[in-house]
Design a protein around this motif. Sequence first.
Motif, short mmCIF file in Angstrom:
data_model
loop_
_atom_site.label_atom_id
_atom_site.label_comp_id
_atom_site.label_asym_id
_atom_site.label_seq_id
_atom_site.Cartn_x
_atom_site.Cartn_y
_atom_site.Cartn_z
N ILE A 110 -6.19 9.39 5.53
CA ILE A 110 -4.90 9.84 5.00
C ILE A 110 -3.98 10.37 6.10
O ILE A 110 -2.81 9.95 6.19
CB ILE A 110 -5.10 10.91 3.91
CG1 ILE A 110 -5.87 10.32 2.71
CG2 ILE A 110 -3.76 11.48 3.46
CD1 ILE A 110 -5.14 9.23 1.99
N VAL A 159 -5.69 3.27 -0.78
CA VAL A 159 -5.69 4.58 -1.42
C VAL A 159 -5.22 4.54 -2.86
O VAL A 159 -5.95 4.89 -3.79
CB VAL A 159 -4.81 5.57 -0.60
CG1 VAL A 159 -4.84 6.96 -1.25
CG2 VAL A 159 -5.29 5.64 0.84
N TRP A 160 -3.96 4.12 -3.09
CA TRP A 160 -3.35 4.32 -4.41
C TRP A 160 -3.71 3.27 -5.45
O TRP A 160 -3.93 3.58 -6.62
CB TRP A 160 -1.83 4.40 -4.28
CG TRP A 160 -1.32 5.39 -3.29
CD1 TRP A 160 -0.45 5.17 -2.27
CD2 TRP A 160 -1.64 6.79 -3.21
NE1 TRP A 160 -0.20 6.32 -1.56
CE2 TRP A 160 -0.92 7.33 -2.11
CE3 TRP A 160 -2.48 7.63 -3.95
CZ2 TRP A 160 -1.01 8.67 -1.75
CZ3 TRP A 160 -2.56 8.97 -3.58
CH2 TRP A 160 -1.84 9.48 -2.51
N LYS A 161 -3.68 2.00 -5.07
CA LYS A 161 -3.92 0.90 -6.02
C LYS A 161 -2.96 0.98 -7.22
O LYS A 161 -3.38 0.90 -8.38
CB LYS A 161 -5.38 0.93 -6.52
CG LYS A 161 -6.42 0.62 -5.47
CD LYS A 161 -6.36 -0.82 -4.98
CE LYS A 161 -7.47 -1.14 -3.99
NZ LYS A 161 -7.39 -2.53 -3.49
N GLU A 162 -1.68 1.11 -6.93
CA GLU A 162 -0.69 1.28 -8.00
C GLU A 162 0.29 0.11 -8.10
O GLU A 162 0.86 -0.13 -9.17
CB GLU A 162 0.12 2.57 -7.78
CG GLU A 162 -0.70 3.84 -7.92
CD GLU A 162 0.11 5.08 -7.61
OE1 GLU A 162 -0.34 6.18 -7.97
OE2 GLU A 162 1.21 4.95 -7.00
N HIS A 163 0.50 -0.62 -7.02
CA HIS A 163 1.52 -1.67 -7.01
C HIS A 163 0.95 -2.97 -6.45
O HIS A 163 1.45 -3.51 -5.46
CB HIS A 163 2.75 -1.24 -6.20
CG HIS A 163 3.41 0.00 -6.72
ND1 HIS A 163 3.33 1.21 -6.08
CD2 HIS A 163 4.15 0.20 -7.84
CE1 HIS A 163 4.01 2.11 -6.77
NE2 HIS A 163 4.52 1.53 -7.84
N GLN A 214 -10.71 0.10 -2.16
CA GLN A 214 -10.16 1.46 -2.33
C GLN A 214 -11.16 2.47 -1.79
O GLN A 214 -12.35 2.44 -2.11
CB GLN A 214 -9.86 1.75 -3.79
CG GLN A 214 -9.15 3.08 -4.01
CD GLN A 214 -8.72 3.27 -5.45
OE1 GLN A 214 -9.21 2.57 -6.37
NE2 GLN A 214 -7.82 4.19 -5.68
N TRP A 268 -1.31 1.80 2.32
CA TRP A 268 -1.46 2.91 1.39
C TRP A 268 -1.94 2.41 0.02
O TRP A 268 -2.86 2.97 -0.57
CB TRP A 268 -0.13 3.64 1.21
CG TRP A 268 0.19 4.69 2.22
CD1 TRP A 268 1.11 4.63 3.22
CD2 TRP A 268 -0.41 5.99 2.32
NE1 TRP A 268 1.13 5.79 3.94
CE2 TRP A 268 0.21 6.66 3.41
CE3 TRP A 268 -1.40 6.66 1.61
CZ2 TRP A 268 -0.12 7.96 3.79
CZ3 TRP A 268 -1.73 7.96 1.99
CH2 TRP A 268 -1.10 8.60 3.06
N ASP A 269 -1.29 1.35 -0.46
CA ASP A 269 -1.60 0.87 -1.80
C ASP A 269 -2.98 0.21 -1.85
O ASP A 269 -3.73 0.39 -2.81
CB ASP A 269 -0.54 -0.13 -2.26
CG ASP A 269 -0.58 -0.36 -3.75
OD1 ASP A 269 -0.14 0.53 -4.51
OD2 ASP A 269 -1.07 -1.43 -4.18
N MET A 322 3.80 14.62 -4.40
CA MET A 322 2.84 14.60 -5.49
C MET A 322 3.09 15.81 -6.38
O MET A 322 3.83 16.73 -6.02
CB MET A 322 1.41 14.60 -4.97
CG MET A 322 1.06 15.81 -4.13
SD MET A 322 -0.57 15.65 -3.37
CE MET A 322 -1.60 15.32 -4.79
N GLU A 368 3.15 0.73 3.64
CA GLU A 368 2.97 0.96 2.21
C GLU A 368 1.91 0.05 1.62
O GLU A 368 1.22 0.42 0.66
CB GLU A 368 4.31 0.76 1.48
CG GLU A 368 5.28 1.91 1.65
CD GLU A 368 4.71 3.22 1.15
OE1 GLU A 368 4.21 3.27 0.00
OE2 GLU A 368 4.75 4.21 1.91
N TRP A 411 -0.88 17.77 1.60
CA TRP A 411 0.34 17.22 1.01
C TRP A 411 1.43 18.28 0.88
O TRP A 411 2.61 17.99 1.02
CB TRP A 411 0.03 16.59 -0.34
CG TRP A 411 -0.73 15.31 -0.22
CD1 TRP A 411 -2.03 15.08 -0.56
CD2 TRP A 411 -0.23 14.07 0.30
NE1 TRP A 411 -2.38 13.78 -0.28
CE2 TRP A 411 -1.29 13.14 0.23
CE3 TRP A 411 1.00 13.67 0.79
CZ2 TRP A 411 -1.14 11.83 0.66
CZ3 TRP A 411 1.15 12.35 1.23
CH2 TRP A 411 0.08 11.45 1.16
#
Length: 354
Positions: A333, A306-310, A322, A302-303, A171, A299, A108
């Motif tokens: 990644i 990996v992220w599970k944010e939105h 995930q 990604w969500d 990040m 995106e 990153w």
Amino acid sequence: MKTHTIRSGQPWLNSALSDGLLILSMPFLSLVLVSFFPDQFKVSSAMPVEYWVVLVVFIDVAHVYSTLYRTYFKAETLQKQHALLVSVPLFCYFFGVLLYHLDSFLFWRVLAYLAVFHFIRQQYGFMRLYSRTENNGKLSRLIDAVTIYTATLYPMLYWHFGEVRNFNWFMADDFVYFPSKALATISLYLYLIVIFVYVLKELNLAIQNRQINIPRNLLIIGTFLSWYFGIIYFNGDMAFTTLNVISHGIPYMALIWFFERNEHQQLIRHRNLMSRLAFGKYGLVFFILVILLLAYLEEGLWDGLVWKEHASVFSFFSSLPQVHDVNILTMLIPLLALPQSTHYVLDGFIWKRR
């Protein structure tokens, strides 16, 4: 690239109106927009999810995919630059996997610095485009180059050894931070000296030529404003992302549209289906919808993986499992980041011309 001028001889890329609206005005409009933010959004890491979708997904990520219209969507380019267009993504993926395998944080960090380099070089590229008709001598060109780099590099130096920022590029701690008041002070003085020298140079040229290069000066002023206020003056993620993304993403997409539409109109024999759809009479809607769809799909992956944010934004992808396995992430990644890394590297080649 066929370019346009108006009676005053200004080196517009397309026209005074379209250049002004889609390229040169973006930093100024972004700054006006930020001025209306509530105070907490100017100095904190908070950002409404709806605003994040517009800025990050539909501008930042979408502008990455606009490169497709200049590369992989063009049969002529694929034929002429086949080796480059195949080798760059392969190299980016291999190098990305290697970095992630060594250290995921290192991956990153390298990607963040590559992104910064890309953002800085874009401003330099626009400056060169808007200087293409000038013949003011080597010293003048050198001052212009030093000025545009100073406009971008000083805020980045401040980010590295000035006050702690309440935002990041990708990040937390992806930039090396080593606070130093001495370095911050020295770089500030150099910053001011460069501005002073540039202003003197422009005053001298205005007296000699009885004319001012309006787009070049607006581009340089806008770069100073967006980078200074986005990184130094304000200390919030929402302010930074607004000034950073809008000032970078929309002008880039506009440049692709101007350039490729012009080629579409001139090179009739090279028109393919994608060219006709994207750069025909009503192609702008298609041009935008394609890159927005690709940005949303990326995106969403990604969500979901990996992220599970939105989950509310990417509900279609929320059922995806995930990924936690390090070995799978090492392969996944860099693959998900491949459009971005390829865009950064390819952009250094696809605009090269005398």
